[in-house]
Design an enzyme around this catalytic site. Sequence first.
Site, PDB file in Angstrom:
ATOM      1  N   GLY A  22       0.653  -1.545   0.042  1.00  0.00           N
ATOM      2  CA  GLY A  22      -0.210  -0.336   0.508  1.00  0.00           C
ATOM      3  C   GLY A  22       0.533   0.788   0.115  1.00  0.00           C
ATOM      4  O   GLY A  22      -0.026   2.777   0.139  1.00  0.00           O
ATOM      5  N   SER A  23       2.194   1.081  -0.254  1.00  0.00           N
ATOM      6  CA  SER A  23       2.532   2.601  -0.401  1.00  0.00           C
ATOM      7  C   SER A  23       2.338   3.261  -1.390  1.00  0.00           C
ATOM      8  O   SER A  23       2.330   4.450  -1.446  1.00  0.00           O
ATOM      9  CB  SER A  23       4.503   2.286  -0.878  1.00  0.00           C
ATOM     10  N   ASN A  24       1.500   2.650  -2.267  1.00  0.00           N
ATOM     11  CA  ASN A  24       1.351   3.602  -3.405  1.00  0.00           C
ATOM     12  C   ASN A  24      -0.132   4.652  -3.143  1.00  0.00           C
ATOM     13  O   ASN A  24      -0.355   5.662  -2.914  1.00  0.00           O
ATOM     14  CB  ASN A  24       1.147   2.879  -4.882  1.00  0.00           C
ATOM     15  N   ARG A 101      -4.967  -8.711  -8.586  1.00  0.00           N
ATOM     16  CA  ARG A 101      -5.849 -10.323  -9.304  1.00  0.00           C
ATOM     17  C   ARG A 101      -6.359  -9.453 -10.360  1.00  0.00           C
ATOM     18  O   ARG A 101      -6.169  -8.265 -10.396  1.00  0.00           O
ATOM     19  CB  ARG A 101      -7.202 -10.189  -8.539  1.00  0.00           C
ATOM     20  N   ILE A 102      -6.291 -10.204 -11.494  1.00  0.00           N
ATOM     21  CA  ILE A 102      -6.865 -10.022 -12.662  1.00  0.00           C
ATOM     22  C   ILE A 102      -8.268  -9.957 -12.547  1.00  0.00           C
ATOM     23  O   ILE A 102      -9.607 -10.701 -12.771  1.00  0.00           O
ATOM     24  CB  ILE A 102      -6.843 -10.659 -14.080  1.00  0.00           C
ATOM     25  N   ASN A 117      -4.561   1.631 -13.501  1.00  0.00           N
ATOM     26  CA  ASN A 117      -3.713   0.644 -12.550  1.00  0.00           C
ATOM     27  C   ASN A 117      -1.818   0.892 -12.515  1.00  0.00           C
ATOM     28  O   ASN A 117      -2.021   1.976 -13.973  1.00  0.00           O
ATOM     29  CB  ASN A 117      -3.703  -0.571 -13.510  1.00  0.00           C
ATOM     30  N   HIS A 119       1.298   0.264 -13.016  1.00  0.00           N
ATOM     31  CA  HIS A 119       2.576  -1.231 -13.495  1.00  0.00           C
ATOM     32  C   HIS A 119       4.114  -0.565 -13.784  1.00  0.00           C
ATOM     33  O   HIS A 119       4.180   0.372 -14.005  1.00  0.00           O
ATOM     34  CB  HIS A 119       1.551  -1.509 -15.394  1.00  0.00           C
ATOM     35  N   SER A 146       4.401   2.816 -15.516  1.00  0.00           N
ATOM     36  CA  SER A 146       3.312   3.514 -16.775  1.00  0.00           C
ATOM     37  C   SER A 146       1.939   3.239 -15.163  1.00  0.00           C
ATOM     38  O   SER A 146       1.868   2.238 -14.615  1.00  0.00           O
ATOM     39  CB  SER A 146       2.874   2.258 -17.859  1.00  0.00           C
ATOM     40  N   LEU A 154      -4.998  -7.998 -20.053  1.00  0.00           N
ATOM     41  CA  LEU A 154      -3.880  -7.685 -18.780  1.00  0.00           C
ATOM     42  C   LEU A 154      -2.983  -6.788 -19.107  1.00  0.00           C
ATOM     43  O   LEU A 154      -2.141  -6.488 -20.269  1.00  0.00           O
ATOM     44  CB  LEU A 154      -3.463  -9.293 -18.646  1.00  0.00           C
ATOM     45  N   ASP A 155      -2.453  -5.634 -18.759  1.00  0.00           N
ATOM     46  CA  ASP A 155      -1.239  -4.075 -18.258  1.00  0.00           C
ATOM     47  C   ASP A 155      -2.183  -3.207 -20.089  1.00  0.00           C
ATOM     48  O   ASP A 155      -0.343  -3.101 -20.198  1.00  0.00           O
ATOM     49  CB  ASP A 155      -0.564  -4.908 -17.940  1.00  0.00           C
ATOM     50  N   GLU A 184       7.442   5.857  -9.236  1.00  0.00           N
ATOM     51  CA  GLU A 184       5.758   5.499  -8.810  1.00  0.00           C
ATOM     52  C   GLU A 184       4.428   6.161  -8.656  1.00  0.00           C
ATOM     53  O   GLU A 184       4.026   6.577  -9.004  1.00  0.00           O
ATOM     54  CB  GLU A 184       5.777   3.875  -7.906  1.00  0.00           C
TER      55      GLU A 184
HETATM   56  C1  GRF Z   1       3.782  -1.277  -7.100  1.00  0.00           C
HETATM   57  O1  GRF Z   1       4.973  -1.721  -8.237  1.00  0.00           O
HETATM   58  C2  GRF Z   1       3.076  -1.325  -8.444  1.00  0.00           C
HETATM   59  O2  GRF Z   1       3.412  -1.036  -9.229  1.00  0.00           O
HETATM   60  C3  GRF Z   1       3.000  -2.431  -9.104  1.00  0.00           C
HETATM   61  O3  GRF Z   1       3.113  -3.372  -7.552  1.00  0.00           O
HETATM   62  C4  GRF Z   1       3.148  -2.664  -6.624  1.00  0.00           C
HETATM   63  C5  GRF Z   1       2.273  -1.810  -5.559  1.00  0.00           C
HETATM   64  O4  GRF Z   1       2.679  -1.367  -4.455  1.00  0.00           O
HETATM   65  N1  GRF Z   1       1.295  -2.462  -9.534  1.00  0.00           N
HETATM   66  P1  GRF Z   1       2.278  -1.016  -3.536  1.00  0.00           P
HETATM   67  O5  GRF Z   1       1.811  -1.695  -2.528  1.00  0.00           O
HETATM   68  O6  GRF Z   1       1.413   0.444  -3.743  1.00  0.00           O
HETATM   69  O7  GRF Z   1       3.257  -0.413  -1.887  1.00  0.00           O
END
Ligand code: GRF
Length: 229
Positions: A22-24, A101-102, A117, A119, A146, A154-155, A184
């Site tokens: 969950g860092s994003n 998950r897809i 998303n 990626h 991206s 997918l992606d 990211e």
């Molecule tokens: C990130 O590298 C994102 O690009 C990918 O999964 C990872 C998730 O990282 N889809 P976080 O859980 O947000 O730290």
Amino acid sequence: MGKGVSPSPERARVAVLLSGRGSNLQALIEAQQRGTLPVHIVGVGSDQPDAPGLLHARAAGIPVWARAPRDYPDKAAFEADLRAAMTQSQPDWIVLAGYMRILTAATVEHWRGRLINIHPSLLPRHPGLHTHARVLAAGETEHGASVHFVTPVLDGGPVLMQVRMHVLPGDDAHALAARLLPLEHQLLARSVALLVAGRAQLQGDGIVYDGRRLDAPLQLNTLVPALPG
Ligand code: GRF
């Protein structure tokens, strides 16, 4: 609730789906708290009830829905519940941030044009898993991430924005992942900011950005031509 903490009604409503760290998500929360991302994060959904990322949501007071797919008869039933839970929070945008998950075609279709998303590769290179190792195995000198609209491939949906970095001598997959992650975070916050400002829309199989069809993804940094506008 005090006046200062009320979500302002005009802010775009964003839901986030995650499966892990969950860092994003945390990057979006911090950008929102800093005042650089005018959104209201209205809900977080997960297929992993123990995902560490849910702690970030809870600490920020964001409602969480997390269930294990194995508790459902099938994937369609799980996702119907996921969609219903997210819909309750009335999101304008749904961000997949490490959701592993897809999604079924029904869910992708349900949120078409509002589902993005992040990626960790320079799509269309390296869709799927293990992107850092695959960049190294291919001997590539550039890597990145991206943000794309999600389609049933997918992606494979149109890419809105990328961030790039060099692969350095001695890099292993761990080093690449660690160096890419903060990029990211910037990429995702900037992409969401553009979307909620109404500057980019999915149209057919492409993206319209500031009223014009985007020929190539926007670039957050300057390894290649800079971000327009
Ligand atoms: C990130 O590298 C994102 O690009 C990918 O999964 C990872 C998730 O990282 N889809 P976080 O859980 O947000 O730290």
